[in-house]
Each structure stands twice: as structure tokens, then as C-alpha cells.
Design an enzyme around this catalytic site. Structure first.
Site, PDB file in Angstrom:
ATOM      1  N   HIS A 120      20.668 -48.567 -23.526  1.00 27.94           N
ATOM      2  CA  HIS A 120      21.927 -49.206 -23.147  1.00 27.94           C
ATOM      3  C   HIS A 120      22.982 -48.224 -22.652  1.00 27.94           C
ATOM      4  O   HIS A 120      24.142 -48.575 -22.545  1.00 27.94           O
ATOM      5  CB  HIS A 120      22.486 -50.006 -24.335  1.00 27.94           C
ATOM      6  CG  HIS A 120      21.609 -51.156 -24.761  1.00 27.94           C
ATOM      7  ND1 HIS A 120      21.877 -51.940 -25.863  1.00 27.94           N
ATOM      8  CD2 HIS A 120      20.452 -51.643 -24.236  1.00 27.94           C
ATOM      9  CE1 HIS A 120      20.928 -52.871 -25.987  1.00 27.94           C
ATOM     10  NE2 HIS A 120      20.052 -52.701 -25.021  1.00 27.94           N
TER      11      HIS A 120
ATOM     12  N   ARG B 103      29.614 -47.196 -20.829  1.00 27.67           N
ATOM     13  CA  ARG B 103      30.210 -48.404 -21.404  1.00 27.67           C
ATOM     14  C   ARG B 103      31.234 -48.037 -22.464  1.00 27.67           C
ATOM     15  O   ARG B 103      30.963 -47.254 -23.363  1.00 27.67           O
ATOM     16  CB  ARG B 103      29.104 -49.268 -22.013  1.00 27.67           C
ATOM     17  CG  ARG B 103      29.590 -50.617 -22.519  1.00 27.67           C
ATOM     18  CD  ARG B 103      28.444 -51.586 -22.746  1.00 27.67           C
ATOM     19  NE  ARG B 103      27.469 -51.144 -23.726  1.00 27.67           N
ATOM     20  CZ  ARG B 103      26.811 -51.956 -24.564  1.00 27.67           C
ATOM     21  NH1 ARG B 103      27.041 -53.259 -24.519  1.00 27.67           N
ATOM     22  NH2 ARG B 103      25.930 -51.480 -25.415  1.00 27.67           N
TER      23      ARG B 103
ATOM     24  N   LYS C  23      33.613 -49.928 -25.191  1.00 27.66           N
ATOM     25  CA  LYS C  23      33.770 -51.248 -25.806  1.00 27.66           C
ATOM     26  C   LYS C  23      34.896 -51.237 -26.834  1.00 27.66           C
ATOM     27  O   LYS C  23      34.791 -50.592 -27.875  1.00 27.66           O
ATOM     28  CB  LYS C  23      32.488 -51.634 -26.560  1.00 27.66           C
ATOM     29  CG  LYS C  23      31.238 -51.634 -25.740  1.00 27.66           C
ATOM     30  CD  LYS C  23      30.006 -52.044 -26.582  1.00 27.66           C
ATOM     31  CE  LYS C  23      29.267 -50.878 -27.168  1.00 27.66           C
ATOM     32  NZ  LYS C  23      28.062 -51.280 -27.939  1.00 27.66           N
TER      33      LYS C  23
ATOM     34  N   ASP D  29      18.288 -49.154 -27.145  1.00 33.49           N
ATOM     35  CA  ASP D  29      19.686 -49.494 -27.463  1.00 33.49           C
ATOM     36  C   ASP D  29      20.549 -48.339 -26.953  1.00 33.49           C
ATOM     37  O   ASP D  29      20.093 -47.566 -26.101  1.00 33.49           O
ATOM     38  CB  ASP D  29      19.861 -49.766 -28.968  1.00 33.49           C
ATOM     39  CG  ASP D  29      21.050 -50.689 -29.256  1.00 33.49           C
ATOM     40  OD1 ASP D  29      22.138 -50.437 -28.714  1.00 33.49           O
ATOM     41  OD2 ASP D  29      20.892 -51.647 -30.024  1.00 33.49           O
ATOM     42  N   ASP D  30      21.775 -48.192 -27.481  1.00 31.13           N
ATOM     43  CA  ASP D  30      22.617 -47.119 -26.966  1.00 31.13           C
ATOM     44  C   ASP D  30      21.899 -45.772 -27.044  1.00 31.13           C
ATOM     45  O   ASP D  30      21.278 -45.447 -28.049  1.00 31.13           O
ATOM     46  CB  ASP D  30      23.911 -47.016 -27.798  1.00 31.13           C
ATOM     47  CG  ASP D  30      24.821 -48.217 -27.596  1.00 31.13           C
ATOM     48  OD1 ASP D  30      25.083 -48.577 -26.437  1.00 31.13           O
ATOM     49  OD2 ASP D  30      25.261 -48.802 -28.602  1.00 31.13           O
TER      50      ASP D  30
ATOM     51  N   ASP E 246      18.896 -47.157 -31.446  1.00 34.41           N
ATOM     52  CA  ASP E 246      19.945 -46.241 -30.954  1.00 34.41           C
ATOM     53  C   ASP E 246      19.476 -44.785 -31.070  1.00 34.41           C
ATOM     54  O   ASP E 246      18.870 -44.413 -32.078  1.00 34.41           O
ATOM     55  CB  ASP E 246      21.216 -46.344 -31.793  1.00 34.41           C
ATOM     56  CG  ASP E 246      21.787 -47.757 -31.878  1.00 34.41           C
ATOM     57  OD1 ASP E 246      21.017 -48.709 -31.980  1.00 34.41           O
ATOM     58  OD2 ASP E 246      23.028 -47.877 -31.856  1.00 34.41           O
TER      59      ASP E 246
END
Ligand SMILES: *[C@@H]1O[C@H](CO)[C@@H](O)[C@H](O)[C@H]1NC(C)=O
Ligand SMILES: *[C@@H]1O[C@H](CO)[C@@H](O)[C@H](O)[C@H]1NC(C)=O
Length: 389
Positions: free
Chosen positions: A248, A281, A283, A226-227, A205
Site C-alpha cells: 500500500h 499516502r 491519512k 499492506d503499508d 505491513d
């Protein structure tokens, strides 16, 4: 005033000589040092300190409270230890010079920790904080394999703190954790874990943000797996002028199931996301409670997104789009505007996915969204009328 500051400079540098200048001829300046009246302790305390080499990290940690400026020059941090600057005086200036390295050990880190009020952290031109993450990378990130140290705990930075020009490379796992910060500006940070794309980098991340307010990140470049940014909780947060590649995307969440489950007033704007699994995104954890209010995504350009251009879900359970969405983490006052990416999503991906619980997504603004290239998702639920899915 001039003789005093000359004396201070000499004491601070521990040097015995001053360059001649029209105002201070050596004949006068030199005696001033030895003859200097006892300096006020507070002034002496606020010296400029330089640390380097393999002893630099522990010396810096020990002396941190007595230095106004801390220069970390080519520091080699021993294995299994943190470069720990968590006891700084208010207003301390920390400068990284040259290459900072860390020894190898399987442990959870962090490799670097900085905390304090009104702290200025800066990377000098050409400097790099090199995690040499390939020594840990095994494709499993935080999910298994060897224990990997987290990189930078930027925790409890408050007042008017800043991090400028930091150049971070190859973190073993997560790069920058921002937690408990109130008033932090991060400018022109580069996190380059691109070597991990083929080298086994995982869960790297860029920025993980929690329980913080007043955090502004401008001009960041993040190459990772990742993010790019994940805001798990926090208020008054801005990410702008950024580039995210390989990871991500720009994420809110996951929200729910932690001690702090409030996200309010978070803006992502004027940024580019490329070669990533997702673009935007949000979540919300299924079955959990919390708040996602006042989130804005605006002026975002997407390209080469492989799974979801825009994904907003209230059925996250550690994986995307699992089971029935729930309403315990409502997504309110959401603005999605000027999101472009014609052919931005690859043909096997989905352009826009919205799966909301009953009545749990409201007061949205949706304008100028033009994301294409992928498929349309057949199972969107409870989509606010302004949005299209
Ligand atoms: C949202 O956060 C930004 C950035 O910190 C701030 O300037 C703005 O005033 C906040 N808006 C509200 C409504 O609190
Ligand atoms: C709707 O959202 C906007 C921000 O997008 C906010 O300013 C406004 O107060 C919200 N309205 C209601 C009724 O909650």
C-alpha cells in the site's frame, strides 16, 4: 595482552584447543587455560554465547543478560512462544545465523522481541528469519479468521542501536513494529512476503513506526500486502533507498485517535514503489486531533500503482476518502518533490488526490511532481495553491 585474550577466547568458546599461530604456540597457550587465574567476573559474564535448535530460544532468553554476543544459529522457536531478548545488557551484539523458524499457534505474538540500549542486531550471510506465514494466511489478516502472531517487536531500542542485513520471510501478519525507539538505524533489511500475493497474505505491513525518534531505515526491500512503511507517530525519521512492492505504499498515518498523534520531521527519499495500491499516502483521521508537520517525500519513482499515485486526505475513517474532511490534524510544512511515474498509475486509478479541511493544509512545497497514467479526481478540496490536483 595476548595471553589474556587467548585465555578469554578459549573460555568464551568453551574449547580446549587453539589454532597455532606464530605468536601463540600450543605448548604455551594450552596450560594458560587451566592455569588461568580466576577471571574477573564481569569479563567472564561478557562471553560469546551460541544457541541453536529447539531449546535455543529459551536458553537465549534465560542467559541473555550474561552474554556480550548472542549467536542464534538455526533456532527453532516452539509454538506460542516469543524469541525474547528484551533484557539485554547495554551494547549486546545479536547475530542470526542459518534459518530461524517458529512453531504454529493461533496467538497474537510477537514471535521475536528485542529491546535494549546500543544493541547491534545482524543477520549473517545466508540467514533467514522464516515466519512460514502461509500456515496462518486466510486472506483476512488482522480483521478476522485465525489469530495471527505479529512478527518482530523492535521496541525500546535506544542509544545507538542498529539492525543490519536481516532477511525476513513470510510473516503471518505485520512484520516489524518500531515503537518507543530513540536512535535506531535499520540497514539493508529484506521483508519478503511476496508468496502472500496469491497465498492469502493480508495486513502484512513492512514497518509500523510509532512514538519513536531518530529512526533511519536505509536500503530496505519490502514485498507485502499492506503499508510498506506506516508512520503513525514519531519524529526525526528517515526512510531512504528503499523498494516497496505489492503493498500500500509509503504512508503517514493514520494519524489521530491514538495516545500519540504527533508526526514531525519525517522524510521518505530516493525510493521506488511498484505494483502497489498507493504510492504516497498521508491519512489524517476525520474528527480527530494531532499534527503532521515537516513531512518530505522526495525522489520517489512510482510504477504500476492501481488506486492513488499521491493521496493526501483529512477524511480517513478506516477507509480512504470517506465524508467531509476535518481540520483537527493539520498537514503543515509538507514537501513533495521529484515524484516521477509517467504512466505510473494504472488507467483506473487516480494520479493525485488532495482532500483537506478548511485551512488545514499549509506551507507546502510541491515541485517536480509528474505522475500520470491514471484519472484526475474531481473532488479535491482546499488544495494549497502550490499543488495541483
Ligand atoms: C530531522 O530529522 C533528521 C534525521 O533524524 C535530522 O538529521 C534533522 O536534524 C532533523 N531536522 C530537524 C529540523 O530537527
Ligand atoms: C514552511 O515549511 C518549511 C519546510 O518545508 C519550514 O522550513 C518553514 O519554517 C515553514 N514556514 C513556516 C512559516 O511555517
Amino acid at each position: 595482552m595476548a595471553p589474556l585474550s587467548s585465555a578469554l577466547l578459549l573460555v568464551a568458546l568453551g574449547a580446549g584447543r587453539v589454532l597455532s599461530s606464530p605468536l601463540a604456540e600450543p605448548a604455551i597457550a594450552a596450560p594458560a587455560v587451566t592455569a588461568a587465574p580466576s577471571l574477573d567476573n564481569a569479563l567472564q559474564k561478557r562471553a560469546s554465547c551460541t544457541f541453536s535448535g529447539s531449546g535455543g530460544a529459551s536458553s537465549a532468553s534465560k542467559s541473555q543478560a550474561s552474554c556480550a554476543t548472542i549467536v542464534l544459529s538455526n533456532v527453532a522457536v516452539p509454538s506460542g512462544t516469543t524469541l525474547d531478548l528484551s533484557d539485554l545488557e547495554d551494547g549486546t551484539h545479536v547475530i542470526f545465523e542459518g534459518t530461524t523458524t517458529w512453531g504454529y499457534k493461533e496467538w497474537s505474538g510477537p514471535l521475536l522481541q528485542i529491546k535494549g540500549k546500543d544493541i547491534t542486531i545482524e543477520g549473517a550471510s545466508g540467514s533467514v528469519l522464516d515466519g512460514d506465514g502461509a500456515r496462518w494466511w486466510d486472506g483476512e489478516g488482522g480483521n478476522g479468521g485465525v489469530t495471527k502472531p505479529k512478527f518482530f517487536a523492535a521496541h525500546s531500542l535506544t542509544g545507538s542501536s542498529s539492525i543490519t542485513n536481516l532477511n525476513i520471510k513470510n510473516t503471518p501478519v505485520q512484520a516489524v513494529s518500531i515503537n518507543g525507539c530513540e536512535g535506531l538505524t535499520v540497514t539493508d533489511m529484506t521483508i519478503d512476503n511476496s508468496a502472500g500475493d496469491s497465498g492469502g497474505g493480508h495486513n502484512t505491513d513492512g514497518f509500523d513506526i510509532g512514538s519513536s525518534s531518530g529512526v533511519t531505515i536505509t536500503g530496505a526491500k519490502v514485498y507485502n500486502q499492506d503499508d510498506c512503511v506506516a508512520v503513525n507517530s514519531g519524529t526525526d525519521i528517515v526512510f531512504s533507498g528503499g523498494l516497496c512492492s505489492g503493498g500500500h505504499g509509503l504512508s503517514i498515518g493514520s494519524v489521530g485517535g491514538r495516545s500519540d498523534n504527533t508526526v514531525d520531521n519525517v522524510t521518505f527519499k530516493d525510493s521506488t514503489i511498484t505494483k502497489s495500491t498507493n504510492g504516497l499516502r498521508i491519512k489524517a483521521v476525520a474528527g480527530a486531533t494531532g499534527t503532521i508537520n515537516g513531512v518530505t517525500y522526495s525522489g520517489i519513482t512510482l510504477s504500476s500503482i492501481s488506486k492513488y499515485g499521491i493521496l493526501i486526505e483529512q477524511n480517513y475513517d478506516g477507509g480512504d476518502l470517506h465524508g467531509d474532511p476535518t481540520s483537527g490534524v493539520p498537514i503543515t510544512d509538507l514537501t513533495i518533490s521529484s515524484i516521477t511515474g509517467s504512466s505510473g498509475v494504472t488507467s483506473s486509478g487516480y494520479n493525485v488526490v488532495i482532500v483537506c479541511g478548511d485551512g488545514a493544509c499549509s506551507n507546502w512545497t510541491w515541485s517536480g511532481v509528474s505522475v500520470s497514467g491514471g484519472k484526475s479526481y474531481g473532488e479535491c478540496q482546499n488544495v494549497p495553491s502550490v499543488a495541483s490536483c
